[in-house]
Design an enzyme around this catalytic site. Sequence first.
Site, mmCIF file in Angstrom:
data_model
loop_
_atom_site.group_PDB
_atom_site.id
_atom_site.type_symbol
_atom_site.label_atom_id
_atom_site.label_comp_id
_atom_site.label_asym_id
_atom_site.label_seq_id
_atom_site.Cartn_x
_atom_site.Cartn_y
_atom_site.Cartn_z
ATOM 1 N N SER A 163 -2.939 -2.947 -0.342
ATOM 2 C CA SER A 163 -2.770 -2.096 0.843
ATOM 3 C C SER A 163 -3.994 -1.227 1.058
ATOM 4 O O SER A 163 -4.721 -0.894 0.114
ATOM 5 C CB SER A 163 -1.546 -1.195 0.662
ATOM 6 O OG SER A 163 -1.477 -0.201 1.668
ATOM 7 N N TYR B 7 3.868 4.403 -4.283
ATOM 8 C CA TYR B 7 3.518 3.147 -3.613
ATOM 9 C C TYR B 7 2.012 2.892 -3.691
ATOM 10 O O TYR B 7 1.571 1.803 -4.076
ATOM 11 C CB TYR B 7 3.968 3.216 -2.153
ATOM 12 C CG TYR B 7 3.537 2.053 -1.293
ATOM 13 C CD1 TYR B 7 4.253 0.858 -1.296
ATOM 14 C CD2 TYR B 7 2.422 2.157 -0.462
ATOM 15 C CE1 TYR B 7 3.869 -0.201 -0.488
ATOM 16 C CE2 TYR B 7 2.035 1.105 0.342
ATOM 17 C CZ TYR B 7 2.753 -0.071 0.330
ATOM 18 O OH TYR B 7 2.362 -1.130 1.124
#
Length: 287
Positions: free
Chosen positions: A178, A191
């Site tokens: 990400s 995350y």
Amino acid sequence: MASNAADVRPPIHEDGLPGSEADLEPKPDWHPRYPGSGRLHGKVAIVTGADSGIGRAVAVLFAREGAKVAVAYLCEHEDAQKTVEACEAEGSEALAFAGDLGDPAVGQALVDLVIGEWGRLDVLVNNAGEQHPDKDIRAITPQQLQRTFQTNIFSMFYLVQAAREHLKPGAAIVNCTSITMYGGEAELLDYSSTKGAITAFTRSLSEQLVGQGIRVNGVAPGPIWTPLNPSGGASKEKLETFGQKTPMGRPGQPNEVAPAFLFLACEDSSYMSGQVLHPNGGTVVNG
């Protein structure tokens, strides 16, 4: 004596996760944008988190390019069935597999199913993930922290371990990291940390496997409109301006990310391993 059993805790119960695409408005655009050219003809692929969002877009694009696709997901059965039907509409074969890949036995069962059904495995896409917004690090419980790592990175270890003996020279592994790994994200500490781990995992696994003809690469999407965002990844305030801070001024769609996975899965990227592609709306990042 060492044990192969993992201490896998039950999932945290949250009604909004993993999020249903069937209920999402506006609907993400996952449909492939161009005709297939047989770049995965005869291949077999596993795509995790393929019930919706980026995973669905990847699965259907792979099917258009000739691959048989295992659609792995947690519990969104309606969404997963739609992905299977979309793959079959491309003239390919698909199967659905529900289960928590944070449990190593589930990953093994998925691989066993695919080998039993199709006799080979050529492409593994580790895309499944979850995220929970917290504005204060003190709000992240031990259970949430463990669960996020279990889903996002432990599952990749377990699935690659299960798949390894079936991956032959020419096989490809593509992991979803990400943009948060590169720029950080204040409300997604756990995350973002898993995404850093995934990038390191990608580079290190590449070093281990590249000499055996197996390529390992990653994709680091920016803000992409998927069920993950409204169901668990972004506050109401962030959703109102989701993606607007990118140089392109908008969020991306799943079908704008899927071609990066296809490129890394097929022979077009035969001289690439240990790399990360960045479909992120124009944000410049290091690495």
